[in-house]
Design a protein around this motif. Structure first.
Motif, PDB file in Angstrom:
ATOM      1  N   ALA A  76       9.868  -0.892   9.106  1.00  0.00           N
ATOM      2  CA  ALA A  76       8.451  -0.771   8.737  1.00  0.00           C
ATOM      3  C   ALA A  76       7.815   0.555   9.156  1.00  0.00           C
ATOM      4  CB  ALA A  76       7.645  -1.937   9.308  1.00  0.00           C
ATOM      5  N   GLY A  77       8.623   1.605   9.257  1.00  0.00           N
ATOM      6  CA  GLY A  77       8.096   2.919   9.607  1.00  0.00           C
ATOM      7  C   GLY A  77       9.175   3.971   9.467  1.00  0.00           C
ATOM      8  N   CYS A  78       8.964   5.113  10.096  1.00  0.00           N
ATOM      9  CA  CYS A  78       9.973   6.173  10.044  1.00  0.00           C
ATOM     10  C   CYS A  78      10.978   5.993  11.176  1.00  0.00           C
ATOM     11  CB  CYS A  78       9.312   7.548  10.144  1.00  0.00           C
ATOM     12  SG  CYS A  78       8.608   7.904  11.770  1.00  0.00           S
ATOM     13  N   ARG A  79      12.153   6.556  11.014  1.00  0.00           N
ATOM     14  CA  ARG A  79      13.117   6.595  12.113  1.00  0.00           C
ATOM     15  C   ARG A  79      12.592   7.558  13.183  1.00  0.00           C
ATOM     16  NH1 ARG A  79      18.249   4.764  11.939  1.00  0.00           N
ATOM     17  NH2 ARG A  79      18.908   3.753  10.013  1.00  0.00           N
ATOM     18  N   PRO A  80      12.590   7.163  14.439  1.00  0.00           N
ATOM     19  CA  PRO A  80      12.148   8.090  15.489  1.00  0.00           C
ATOM     20  C   PRO A  80      12.967   9.379  15.528  1.00  0.00           C
ATOM     21  CG  PRO A  80      12.270   5.856  16.339  1.00  0.00           C
ATOM     22  CD  PRO A  80      12.861   5.826  14.969  1.00  0.00           C
ATOM     23  N   SER A  81      14.239   9.295  15.180  1.00  0.00           N
ATOM     24  CA  SER A  81      15.093  10.489  15.215  1.00  0.00           C
ATOM     25  C   SER A  81      14.672  11.536  14.193  1.00  0.00           C
ATOM     26  CB  SER A  81      16.562  10.114  14.989  1.00  0.00           C
ATOM     27  OG  SER A  81      16.728   9.424  13.768  1.00  0.00           O
ATOM     28  N   ILE A  82      13.840  11.139  13.236  1.00  0.00           N
ATOM     29  CA  ILE A  82      13.387  12.127  12.238  1.00  0.00           C
ATOM     30  C   ILE A  82      12.489  13.177  12.902  1.00  0.00           C
ATOM     31  CG2 ILE A  82      11.233  11.050  11.434  1.00  0.00           C
ATOM     32  CD1 ILE A  82      12.136  11.659   8.571  1.00  0.00           C
ATOM     33  N   TYR A  83      11.843  12.818  14.019  1.00  0.00           N
ATOM     34  CA  TYR A  83      11.033  13.805  14.743  1.00  0.00           C
ATOM     35  C   TYR A  83      11.913  14.972  15.207  1.00  0.00           C
ATOM     36  CZ  TYR A  83       7.801   9.796  15.323  1.00  0.00           C
ATOM     37  OH  TYR A  83       6.983   8.717  15.129  1.00  0.00           O
ATOM     38  N   ILE A  84      13.099  14.627  15.695  1.00  0.00           N
ATOM     39  CA  ILE A  84      13.990  15.673  16.213  1.00  0.00           C
ATOM     40  C   ILE A  84      14.575  16.487  15.065  1.00  0.00           C
ATOM     41  CG2 ILE A  84      16.127  16.119  17.457  1.00  0.00           C
ATOM     42  CD1 ILE A  84      14.232  13.084  18.432  1.00  0.00           C
ATOM     43  N   ARG A  85      14.957  15.801  13.978  1.00  0.00           N
ATOM     44  CA  ARG A  85      15.482  16.525  12.816  1.00  0.00           C
ATOM     45  C   ARG A  85      14.439  17.497  12.279  1.00  0.00           C
ATOM     46  NH1 ARG A  85      19.828  14.257   9.972  1.00  0.00           N
ATOM     47  NH2 ARG A  85      19.555  16.041   8.590  1.00  0.00           N
ATOM     48  N   CYS A 111       2.014  14.330   2.518  1.00  0.00           N
ATOM     49  CA  CYS A 111       2.603  14.793   1.253  1.00  0.00           C
ATOM     50  C   CYS A 111       3.506  13.725   0.636  1.00  0.00           C
ATOM     51  CB  CYS A 111       3.401  16.075   1.477  1.00  0.00           C
ATOM     52  SG  CYS A 111       2.384  17.556   1.643  1.00  0.00           S
ATOM     53  N   MET A 112       4.306  13.041   1.471  1.00  0.00           N
ATOM     54  CA  MET A 112       5.193  12.011   0.936  1.00  0.00           C
ATOM     55  C   MET A 112       4.391  10.913   0.251  1.00  0.00           C
ATOM     56  SD  MET A 112       8.258  13.013   1.383  1.00  0.00           S
ATOM     57  CE  MET A 112       9.119  11.530   0.900  1.00  0.00           C
ATOM     58  N   HIS A 113       3.228  10.588   0.810  1.00  0.00           N
ATOM     59  CA  HIS A 113       2.379   9.563   0.199  1.00  0.00           C
ATOM     60  C   HIS A 113       1.857  10.036  -1.163  1.00  0.00           C
ATOM     61  CE1 HIS A 113      -0.123   6.024   0.078  1.00  0.00           C
ATOM     62  NE2 HIS A 113      -1.227   6.746  -0.044  1.00  0.00           N
ATOM     63  N   GLU A 114       1.388  11.285  -1.225  1.00  0.00           N
ATOM     64  CA  GLU A 114       0.857  11.810  -2.487  1.00  0.00           C
ATOM     65  C   GLU A 114       1.968  12.016  -3.522  1.00  0.00           C
ATOM     66  OE1 GLU A 114      -2.347  11.991  -3.226  1.00  0.00           O
ATOM     67  OE2 GLU A 114      -2.672  11.141  -1.224  1.00  0.00           O
ATOM     68  N   TRP A 115       3.111  12.543  -3.084  1.00  0.00           N
ATOM     69  CA  TRP A 115       4.235  12.720  -4.005  1.00  0.00           C
ATOM     70  C   TRP A 115       4.715  11.372  -4.529  1.00  0.00           C
ATOM     71  CZ3 TRP A 115       7.026  16.414  -0.091  1.00  0.00           C
ATOM     72  CH2 TRP A 115       6.430  17.684  -0.146  1.00  0.00           C
ATOM     73  N   TRP A 137       0.816  -1.221   0.000  1.00  0.00           N
ATOM     74  CA  TRP A 137       0.000   0.000   0.000  1.00  0.00           C
ATOM     75  C   TRP A 137       0.848   1.268   0.000  1.00  0.00           C
ATOM     76  CZ3 TRP A 137      -0.035  -3.972   3.469  1.00  0.00           C
ATOM     77  CH2 TRP A 137       0.691  -3.777   4.656  1.00  0.00           C
ATOM     78  N   ASN A 138       2.136   1.145   0.246  1.00  0.00           N
ATOM     79  CA  ASN A 138       3.027   2.299   0.185  1.00  0.00           C
ATOM     80  C   ASN A 138       3.580   2.471  -1.218  1.00  0.00           C
ATOM     81  OD1 ASN A 138       4.542   2.156   3.505  1.00  0.00           O
ATOM     82  ND2 ASN A 138       2.811   3.317   2.782  1.00  0.00           N
ATOM     83  N   THR A 139       3.950   3.684  -1.546  1.00  0.00           N
ATOM     84  CA  THR A 139       4.584   3.950  -2.832  1.00  0.00           C
ATOM     85  C   THR A 139       6.058   3.538  -2.773  1.00  0.00           C
ATOM     86  OG1 THR A 139       5.244   6.187  -2.172  1.00  0.00           O
ATOM     87  CG2 THR A 139       3.055   5.927  -3.157  1.00  0.00           C
ATOM     88  N   ALA A 140       6.683   3.476  -3.936  1.00  0.00           N
ATOM     89  CA  ALA A 140       8.102   3.121  -3.981  1.00  0.00           C
ATOM     90  C   ALA A 140       8.939   4.138  -3.214  1.00  0.00           C
ATOM     91  CB  ALA A 140       8.574   3.032  -5.434  1.00  0.00           C
ATOM     92  N   LEU A 141       8.573   5.414  -3.314  1.00  0.00           N
ATOM     93  CA  LEU A 141       9.293   6.457  -2.581  1.00  0.00           C
ATOM     94  C   LEU A 141       9.214   6.212  -1.081  1.00  0.00           C
ATOM     95  CD1 LEU A 141      10.763   9.205  -2.417  1.00  0.00           C
ATOM     96  CD2 LEU A 141       8.502  10.304  -2.509  1.00  0.00           C
ATOM     97  N   GLU A 142       8.006   5.931  -0.589  1.00  0.00           N
ATOM     98  CA  GLU A 142       7.830   5.685   0.839  1.00  0.00           C
ATOM     99  C   GLU A 142       8.611   4.451   1.293  1.00  0.00           C
ATOM    100  OE1 GLU A 142       3.416   6.966   2.112  1.00  0.00           O
ATOM    101  OE2 GLU A 142       3.501   5.769   0.273  1.00  0.00           O
ATOM    102  N   LYS A 143       8.544   3.394   0.509  1.00  0.00           N
ATOM    103  CA  LYS A 143       9.243   2.157   0.881  1.00  0.00           C
ATOM    104  C   LYS A 143      10.753   2.357   0.934  1.00  0.00           C
ATOM    105  CE  LYS A 143       6.612  -0.477  -1.965  1.00  0.00           C
ATOM    106  NZ  LYS A 143       6.046  -1.647  -2.673  1.00  0.00           N
ATOM    107  N   SER A 144      11.267   3.242   0.075  1.00  0.00           N
ATOM    108  CA  SER A 144      12.714   3.493   0.064  1.00  0.00           C
ATOM    109  C   SER A 144      13.177   4.202   1.331  1.00  0.00           C
ATOM    110  CB  SER A 144      13.105   4.316  -1.167  1.00  0.00           C
ATOM    111  OG  SER A 144      12.671   5.668  -1.036  1.00  0.00           O
ATOM    112  N   LEU A 145      12.236   4.801   2.067  1.00  0.00           N
ATOM    113  CA  LEU A 145      12.575   5.572   3.265  1.00  0.00           C
ATOM    114  C   LEU A 145      12.260   4.832   4.565  1.00  0.00           C
ATOM    115  CD1 LEU A 145      11.120   8.995   2.053  1.00  0.00           C
ATOM    116  CD2 LEU A 145      13.531   8.334   2.108  1.00  0.00           C
ATOM    117  N   LEU A 146      11.735   3.618   4.465  1.00  0.00           N
ATOM    118  CA  LEU A 146      11.319   2.892   5.670  1.00  0.00           C
ATOM    119  C   LEU A 146      12.504   2.438   6.519  1.00  0.00           C
ATOM    120  CD1 LEU A 146       8.420   0.614   4.347  1.00  0.00           C
ATOM    121  CD2 LEU A 146       8.223   2.708   5.699  1.00  0.00           C
TER     122      LEU A 146
END
Length: 250
Positions: free
Chosen positions: A91-100, A235-239, A79-88
């Protein structure tokens, strides 16, 4: 009867719908702040940040249950796009991305609202974060990166186990490629169980990092952060869908 993939896909789309709904509510709170309604906004913002945390808790609880259905599907989601899967990451985002993201928002808001900040016209957003808050956020950042490294090492070890006994040895002995084997099925079941455990640890880290970050920020700053993070997610999902269409994947 719905397939495992359909159940997991529905869970994701329900989560995205919640993100859109909560984003609209958060934007309304920021608009109230812009109209000078400080008391109402402070209370509303605290309630909205708590609501976002609770929604995330419910989502990861549901993922923990569904991970026993098809953990490989969660690590490589259809259900994820190729862009989203490349950033996983697990199976999700890095928690440190919240701080960045917090650092980026602090810098951009100071840059674009400098004159308003000097005149005292901007109240309480991330452009006005204090030195004490930044120190706590930095400590959280360092702690989170260490925990991410631990989980990354666990996942790497699990991936490397595929080339070890019994899976690799059984595959070598087979007379026909892809032949079924009770021994391999048992080993892969254990592998997937370990993957599900790592996913749950990663989701707990994502939630605890978000909670701690929001506890450092003021309620209004928390809403400011949540608006940006939810917009980025959506936005990442739509892009990603746009880029998939461009490459003929959808």
């Amino acid at each position: 009867m719905a397939s495992d993939d359909q159940i997991l896909r529905r869970c994701f789309h329900e989560w995205m719908a919640i993100q859109e709904q909560e984003l609209n509510q958060l934007l309304q709170a920021l608009n109230q702040n812009g109209n000078g309604r400080d008391d109402l906004t402070e209370t509303t913002c605290a309630q909205l940040t708590e609501k976002s945390i609770n929604s995330f808790q419910e989502y990861i609880d549901k993922r923990a249950q569904l991970s026993r259905l098809d953990i490989s599907g969660l690590f490589s989601p259809s259900w994820n796009t190729a862009l989203e899967k490349s950033l996983l990451w697990v199976a999700g985002c890095r928690p440190s991305i919240y701080i960045r993201l917090t650092y980026a928002l602090c810098g951009s808001q100071v840059e674009f609202q400098l004159s308003e900040i000097i005149q005292g016209l901007v109240r309480g957003n991330l452009g006005q974060i204090s030195a004490a808050q930044l120190r706590m956020i930095n400590d959280l950042h360092m702690k989170t990166i260490k925990e991410e490294e631990k989980l990354s090492n666990k996942l790497a070890g699990l991936q490397e186990n595929i080339a070890d006994q019994p899976i690799a040895i059984v595959a070598k002995r087979m007379s026909r490629v892809g032949e079924t084997s009770g021994e391999v099925d048992h080993a892969l079941d254990e592998h997937e169980s370990s993957m599900a455990n790592i996913l749950q640890e990663a989701d707990k880290l994502r939630l605890s990092t978000l909670k701690e970050l929001l506890s450092i920020l003021t309620p209004l700053q928390g809403v400011d952060f949540l608006v940006a993070s939810k917009k980025l997610h959506l936005c990442m999902h739509e892009w990603g869908k746009t880029r998939d269409n461009r490459h003929g994947r959808r």
